[in-house]
Design a protein around this motif. Structure first.
Motif, PDB file in Angstrom:
ATOM      1  N   THR A  18       0.774  -1.135   0.045  1.00 51.10           N
ATOM      2  CA  THR A  18      -0.055  -0.136   0.102  1.00 51.10           C
ATOM      3  C   THR A  18       0.899   1.190  -0.105  1.00 51.10           C
ATOM      4  N   THR A  19       2.188   1.269   0.059  1.00 52.85           N
ATOM      5  CA  THR A  19       2.934   2.335   0.477  1.00 52.85           C
ATOM      6  C   THR A  19       3.648   2.715  -1.087  1.00 52.85           C
ATOM      7  N   ILE A  20       3.379   1.515  -2.045  1.00 53.75           N
ATOM      8  CA  ILE A  20       3.957   1.801  -3.162  1.00 53.75           C
ATOM      9  C   ILE A  20       3.080   2.590  -4.402  1.00 53.75           C
ATOM     10  N   LEU A  21       1.746   2.596  -3.994  1.00 57.05           N
ATOM     11  CA  LEU A  21       0.593   2.972  -4.888  1.00 57.05           C
ATOM     12  C   LEU A  21       0.829   4.706  -4.940  1.00 57.05           C
ATOM     13  N   PRO A  22       0.992   5.417  -3.729  1.00 56.20           N
ATOM     14  CA  PRO A  22       0.821   6.760  -3.793  1.00 56.20           C
ATOM     15  C   PRO A  22       2.173   7.222  -4.295  1.00 56.20           C
ATOM     16  N   LYS A  23       3.371   6.769  -4.469  1.00 62.08           N
ATOM     17  CA  LYS A  23       4.499   7.055  -5.010  1.00 62.08           C
ATOM     18  C   LYS A  23       4.493   7.173  -6.289  1.00 62.08           C
ATOM     19  N   PHE A  30       2.452   8.784 -14.859  1.00 66.01           N
ATOM     20  CA  PHE A  30       1.631   7.729 -14.632  1.00 66.01           C
ATOM     21  C   PHE A  30       0.002   8.358 -14.334  1.00 66.01           C
ATOM     22  N   THR A  31      -0.816   7.651 -15.013  1.00 67.84           N
ATOM     23  CA  THR A  31      -2.027   8.068 -14.451  1.00 67.84           C
ATOM     24  C   THR A  31      -2.910   6.673 -14.355  1.00 67.84           C
ATOM     25  N   LYS A  32      -3.912   6.767 -13.895  1.00 66.49           N
ATOM     26  CA  LYS A  32      -5.023   5.489 -13.681  1.00 66.49           C
ATOM     27  C   LYS A  32      -4.154   4.412 -12.953  1.00 66.49           C
ATOM     28  N   VAL A  33      -3.755   4.754 -11.983  1.00 65.63           N
ATOM     29  CA  VAL A  33      -2.685   3.665 -11.125  1.00 65.63           C
ATOM     30  C   VAL A  33      -3.542   2.911 -10.394  1.00 65.63           C
ATOM     31  N   GLU A  34      -3.595   1.604 -10.351  1.00 59.73           N
ATOM     32  CA  GLU A  34      -4.530   0.915  -9.542  1.00 59.73           C
ATOM     33  C   GLU A  34      -3.938  -0.405  -9.385  1.00 59.73           C
ATOM     34  N   PHE A  35      -4.520  -1.213  -8.227  1.00 57.71           N
ATOM     35  CA  PHE A  35      -4.122  -2.427  -7.907  1.00 57.71           C
ATOM     36  C   PHE A  35      -5.121  -3.431  -8.958  1.00 57.71           C
ATOM     37  N   THR A  36      -4.421  -4.388  -9.455  1.00 50.66           N
ATOM     38  CA  THR A  36      -5.376  -5.130 -10.345  1.00 50.66           C
ATOM     39  C   THR A  36      -5.835  -6.399  -9.567  1.00 50.66           C
ATOM     40  N   SER A  37      -5.178  -6.790  -8.475  1.00 53.93           N
ATOM     41  CA  SER A  37      -6.082  -7.772  -7.812  1.00 53.93           C
ATOM     42  C   SER A  37      -5.579  -7.775  -6.328  1.00 53.93           C
ATOM     43  N   PRO A  38      -6.214  -8.216  -5.473  1.00 51.06           N
ATOM     44  CA  PRO A  38      -5.819  -8.057  -3.815  1.00 51.06           C
ATOM     45  C   PRO A  38      -4.293  -8.595  -3.682  1.00 51.06           C
TER      46      PRO A  38
END
Length: 66
Positions: A18-23, A30-38
């Protein structure tokens, strides 16, 4: 890392995924950054397994030519 058209997918392990996503979201590239799976906790590695997908800013997907 997997790249296709205007998107990038990053797979890996991190102490806390979860700390990687905000970075990545803070990057102007980059845009539309999201986890594609849990994210899944790997207890043997003491790390989170993650897959994050993002689009490259300013890139357009090419439409197939018919």
């Amino acid at each position: 890392v997997h790249m296709s058209d205007a998107s990038v997918t990053v797979e890996g392990y991190a102490t806390s995924a979860t700390t990687i996503l905000p970075k990545i979201e803070a990057s102007p590239y980059f845009t539309k950054v999201e986890f594609t799976s849990p994210t899944i906790r790997d207890v043997t590695m003491n790390a989170d397994r993650f897959v994050i997908r993002m689009e490259l800013e300013g890139m357009k997907k090419e439409e197939p030519k018919i």
